[in-house]
Design a protein around this motif. Structure first.
Motif, PDB file in Angstrom:
ATOM      1  N   ARG A 123       1.588  -4.027   6.809  1.00 38.09           N
ATOM      2  CA  ARG A 123       1.321  -5.268   6.062  1.00 38.09           C
ATOM      3  C   ARG A 123       0.193  -5.068   5.044  1.00 38.09           C
ATOM      4  NH1 ARG A 123       5.412  -9.050   6.602  1.00 38.09           N
ATOM      5  NH2 ARG A 123       6.081  -9.152   8.771  1.00 38.09           N
ATOM      6  N   ILE A 124      -0.840  -4.329   5.448  1.00 33.85           N
ATOM      7  CA  ILE A 124      -1.942  -4.038   4.515  1.00 33.85           C
ATOM      8  C   ILE A 124      -1.425  -3.221   3.340  1.00 33.85           C
ATOM      9  CG2 ILE A 124      -4.083  -2.705   4.253  1.00 33.85           C
ATOM     10  CD1 ILE A 124      -4.842  -3.568   7.100  1.00 33.85           C
ATOM     11  N   TYR A 125      -0.579  -2.226   3.630  1.00 31.20           N
ATOM     12  CA  TYR A 125      -0.006  -1.394   2.562  1.00 31.20           C
ATOM     13  C   TYR A 125       0.803  -2.252   1.587  1.00 31.20           C
ATOM     14  CZ  TYR A 125       2.314   2.565   0.305  1.00 31.20           C
ATOM     15  OH  TYR A 125       2.759   3.479  -0.626  1.00 31.20           O
ATOM     16  N   GLY A 126       1.564  -3.211   2.133  1.00 31.53           N
ATOM     17  CA  GLY A 126       2.375  -4.063   1.263  1.00 31.53           C
ATOM     18  C   GLY A 126       1.554  -5.036   0.444  1.00 31.53           C
ATOM     19  N   LYS A 127       0.448  -5.535   1.009  1.00 31.53           N
ATOM     20  CA  LYS A 127      -0.315  -6.598   0.341  1.00 31.53           C
ATOM     21  C   LYS A 127      -1.342  -6.048  -0.653  1.00 31.53           C
ATOM     22  CE  LYS A 127      -1.752 -11.184   1.096  1.00 31.53           C
ATOM     23  NZ  LYS A 127      -1.186 -12.322   1.832  1.00 31.53           N
ATOM     24  N   PHE A 128      -1.959  -4.914  -0.316  1.00 28.68           N
ATOM     25  CA  PHE A 128      -3.052  -4.396  -1.140  1.00 28.68           C
ATOM     26  C   PHE A 128      -2.558  -3.172  -1.922  1.00 28.68           C
ATOM     27  CE2 PHE A 128      -4.942  -6.619   2.404  1.00 28.68           C
ATOM     28  CZ  PHE A 128      -5.965  -7.358   1.823  1.00 28.68           C
ATOM     29  N   MET A 129      -1.966  -3.415  -3.075  1.00 24.98           N
ATOM     30  CA  MET A 129      -1.410  -2.317  -3.869  1.00 24.98           C
ATOM     31  C   MET A 129      -2.486  -1.331  -4.298  1.00 24.98           C
ATOM     32  SD  MET A 129       1.497  -4.134  -6.214  1.00 24.98           S
ATOM     33  CE  MET A 129       2.086  -2.572  -6.801  1.00 24.98           C
ATOM     34  N   VAL A 130      -3.693  -1.831  -4.489  1.00 22.70           N
ATOM     35  CA  VAL A 130      -4.786  -0.973  -4.934  1.00 22.70           C
ATOM     36  C   VAL A 130      -5.132   0.088  -3.884  1.00 22.70           C
ATOM     37  CG1 VAL A 130      -6.609  -2.481  -4.020  1.00 22.70           C
ATOM     38  CG2 VAL A 130      -7.087  -1.015  -6.002  1.00 22.70           C
ATOM     39  N   HIS A 131      -4.848  -0.194  -2.622  1.00 20.23           N
ATOM     40  CA  HIS A 131      -5.185   0.737  -1.541  1.00 20.23           C
ATOM     41  C   HIS A 131      -4.060   1.711  -1.199  1.00 20.23           C
ATOM     42  CE1 HIS A 131      -8.956  -1.122  -0.983  1.00 20.23           C
ATOM     43  NE2 HIS A 131      -8.599  -2.122  -0.195  1.00 20.23           N
ATOM     44  N   ARG A 132      -2.901   1.555  -1.798  1.00 21.59           N
ATOM     45  CA  ARG A 132      -1.743   2.370  -1.399  1.00 21.59           C
ATOM     46  C   ARG A 132      -1.978   3.882  -1.534  1.00 21.59           C
ATOM     47  NH1 ARG A 132       3.605  -1.035  -3.471  1.00 21.59           N
ATOM     48  NH2 ARG A 132       3.244  -2.864  -2.117  1.00 21.59           N
ATOM     49  N   PRO A 133      -2.475   4.358  -2.686  1.00 25.97           N
ATOM     50  CA  PRO A 133      -2.718   5.808  -2.779  1.00 25.97           C
ATOM     51  C   PRO A 133      -3.699   6.314  -1.726  1.00 25.97           C
ATOM     52  CG  PRO A 133      -2.814   4.788  -4.958  1.00 25.97           C
ATOM     53  CD  PRO A 133      -2.782   3.677  -3.947  1.00 25.97           C
ATOM     54  N   PHE A 134      -4.739   5.505  -1.450  1.00 29.43           N
ATOM     55  CA  PHE A 134      -5.735   5.923  -0.460  1.00 29.43           C
ATOM     56  C   PHE A 134      -5.132   5.989   0.940  1.00 29.43           C
ATOM     57  CE2 PHE A 134      -8.993   4.917   2.711  1.00 29.43           C
ATOM     58  CZ  PHE A 134      -9.890   5.946   2.464  1.00 29.43           C
ATOM     59  N   ILE A 135      -4.277   5.003   1.279  1.00 27.54           N
ATOM     60  CA  ILE A 135      -3.645   5.006   2.615  1.00 27.54           C
ATOM     61  C   ILE A 135      -2.754   6.236   2.763  1.00 27.54           C
ATOM     62  CG2 ILE A 135      -1.986   3.811   4.101  1.00 27.54           C
ATOM     63  CD1 ILE A 135      -3.091   1.160   2.975  1.00 27.54           C
ATOM     64  N   ARG A 136      -1.968   6.546   1.721  1.00 24.17           N
ATOM     65  CA  ARG A 136      -1.104   7.734   1.780  1.00 24.17           C
ATOM     66  C   ARG A 136      -1.925   9.011   1.924  1.00 24.17           C
ATOM     67  NH1 ARG A 136       1.682   5.126  -2.586  1.00 24.17           N
ATOM     68  NH2 ARG A 136       0.745   6.619  -4.028  1.00 24.17           N
ATOM     69  N   LYS A 137      -2.998   9.097   1.166  1.00 19.51           N
ATOM     70  CA  LYS A 137      -3.857  10.287   1.216  1.00 19.51           C
ATOM     71  C   LYS A 137      -4.515  10.424   2.591  1.00 19.51           C
ATOM     72  CE  LYS A 137      -7.877  12.394  -1.027  1.00 19.51           C
ATOM     73  NZ  LYS A 137      -8.948  12.216  -2.035  1.00 19.51           N
ATOM     74  N   SER A 138      -4.973   9.319   3.154  1.00 19.54           N
ATOM     75  CA  SER A 138      -5.648   9.357   4.456  1.00 19.54           C
ATOM     76  C   SER A 138      -4.681   9.733   5.569  1.00 19.54           C
ATOM     77  CB  SER A 138      -6.282   7.995   4.761  1.00 19.54           C
ATOM     78  OG  SER A 138      -7.223   7.655   3.761  1.00 19.54           O
ATOM     79  N   MET A 139      -3.463   9.211   5.503  1.00 16.20           N
ATOM     80  CA  MET A 139      -2.456   9.583   6.496  1.00 16.20           C
ATOM     81  C   MET A 139      -2.124  11.071   6.359  1.00 16.20           C
ATOM     82  SD  MET A 139      -0.010   6.212   6.314  1.00 16.20           S
ATOM     83  CE  MET A 139       1.299   6.850   7.327  1.00 16.20           C
ATOM     84  N   GLY A 140      -2.053  11.549   5.112  1.00 11.88           N
ATOM     85  CA  GLY A 140      -1.815  12.975   4.878  1.00 11.88           C
ATOM     86  C   GLY A 140      -2.899  13.839   5.501  1.00 11.88           C
ATOM     87  N   ASN A 141      -4.148  13.401   5.384  1.00 13.56           N
ATOM     88  CA  ASN A 141      -5.265  14.163   5.964  1.00 13.56           C
ATOM     89  C   ASN A 141      -5.165  14.229   7.492  1.00 13.56           C
ATOM     90  OD1 ASN A 141      -6.389  14.677   3.461  1.00 13.56           O
ATOM     91  ND2 ASN A 141      -7.747  12.889   3.516  1.00 13.56           N
ATOM     92  N   ILE A 142      -4.715  13.124   8.101  1.00 12.61           N
ATOM     93  CA  ILE A 142      -4.524  13.122   9.555  1.00 12.61           C
ATOM     94  C   ILE A 142      -3.433  14.120   9.943  1.00 12.61           C
ATOM     95  CG2 ILE A 142      -3.714  11.728  11.518  1.00 12.61           C
ATOM     96  CD1 ILE A 142      -5.107   9.321  10.166  1.00 12.61           C
TER      97      ILE A 142
END
Length: 365
Positions: free
Chosen positions: A94-113
């Motif tokens: 839901r956060i990914y869908g609502k906050f478009m500005v955070h999408r690249p950061f969420i993808r990058k952070s998941m990649g780091n995990i």
């Protein structure tokens, strides 16, 4: 609201709380449930309603649901409680869908995990849930795919096939990979090269899973991409056909039940039948399992009907190769016997040099 959620949810798990190995020896045990779940569930429900509320202004909320908040939320995926991981999956999506500005950061952070999991620790309880989120994210990617998305496929998703615990999240991983190929069919040959690179040699269960994913990819591949990788691919399939583990051999031979794969083989039979024929012939001669033997004979018959002339030529070449190898083995055996006979005639006495092992030498010294 964010302070309430952070105070009640964000915590560090004690070392003995984590499983020793994701999907390892204890993967059949009952899941661990957090005794504080009745409290945590209320906070998760509150956070979810807050994030999905139509009254929430994303421009204002992004100051509080910031990078630090998202990182700490991602850290919670390591919980052993499956109920909490399910809530986290919903909230993060839901956060990914609502906050478009955070999408690249969420993808990058998941990649780091994922990188940390594959190349360092092989310990994280939430890989399957994060891949499930990413599966729905991939379906929304615009075409043509950005370079960063392709890099994520090559550097994160393909290496995720390497850990021993891949069975825990294999279904979600396979879905993500096939989503990429459906988006951009040109990626199919690169994905298969990656699978061949991480192909399990001593883990039969993983081999069966890899063959299943391979079939899904081959159903979607086009002829140009298939021709780029068909020789190393069918060499590996030949090795699987000759596997002493009957489930691996069976799963490899079941590929011929797929009409799309048979069609690909038929169009490239001049190259592929010579590659796969020796494996089939060895199975027909000596495989211990009757079911595998029957499947092998069926595939041989199918190839014979596909191109009888080529089949007979391959059979003759196989016989010649077998004769040559048998002759070489006989010569080698005779040479060793001759050496042994000559050595037995030599007396071991006086100053005759005698070979000793390093261990024997060290003991003598």
């Amino acid at each position: 609201m964010c302070k309430v959620c952070a105070t009640n949810l964000f915590r560090v798990f004690p070392p003995n709380y984590r499983s020793n190995y994701l999907g390892g020896e204890n993967d059949d045990d009952e899941p661990t449930f957090d005794p504080a779940w009745s409290h945590l569930q209320l906070v998760y429900d509150l956070l979810l309603k807050f994030v999905t509320s139509s009254c929430l202004d994303a421009k204002v909320a992004k100051k509080y649901i910031d990078h630090s908040f998202i990182l700490r939320l991602l850290d919670l995926f390591d919980t052993e409680d499956p109920r909490e991981r399910e809530c986290l999956k919903t909230v993060l999506h839901r956060i990914y869908g609502k906050f478009m500005v955070h999408r690249p950061f969420i993808r990058k952070s998941m990649g780091n995990i994922f990188y940390r999991f594959v190349f360092e620790t092989e310990r994280n309880n939430g890989i399957a849930e994060m891949l499930e989120i990413f599966g729905s994210v991939i379906s929304g990617f615009a075409l043509p795919l950005k370079e960063e998305h392709k890099i994520f496929l090559w550097r994160a998703l393909i290496p995720l096939h390497k850990p021993k615990s891949v069975g825990v999240y294999f279904q979600q991983l396979s879905y993500c990979v096939t989503q990429f190929i459906e988006k951009e069919p040109k990626l199919a040959s690169s994905v298969i090269k990656g699978l061949l690179r991480y192909w399990p040699i001593t883990n039969s269960q993983k081999e069966v899973m890899f063959l299943g994913e391979l079939e899904e990819i081959l159903e979607a591949i086009n002829m140009v991409e298939f021709q780029k990788i068909m020789v190393p691919l069918f060499w590996r399939i030949g090795c699987c056909i000759n596997s002493f583990h009957f489930q691996v051999a069976e799963r490899a031979l079941f590929l011929w039940n797929n009409d799309q794969i048979v069609n690909l083989i038929a169009h490239n039979r001049q190259v592929l039948i010579p590659v796969i024929f020796p494996a089939l012939e060895r199975n027909a001669q000596s495989h211990w399992n009757q079911a595998v033997l029957n499947l092998t004979l069926n595939v041989r018959k199918m190839l014979s009907e596909m191109d009888d002339e080529l089949f007979l030529a391959c059979h003759a070449r196989f016989k010649e190769e077998e004769s040559r190898l048998s002759l070489e083995a006989q010569k080698r055996k005779e040479t060793w016997e001759q050496l042994e006979n000559e050595a037995s005639l030599q007396p071991v006495s006086g100053n005759t040099a005698v070979l000793v092992t390093p261990l024997a030498t060290s003991i003598t010294c």
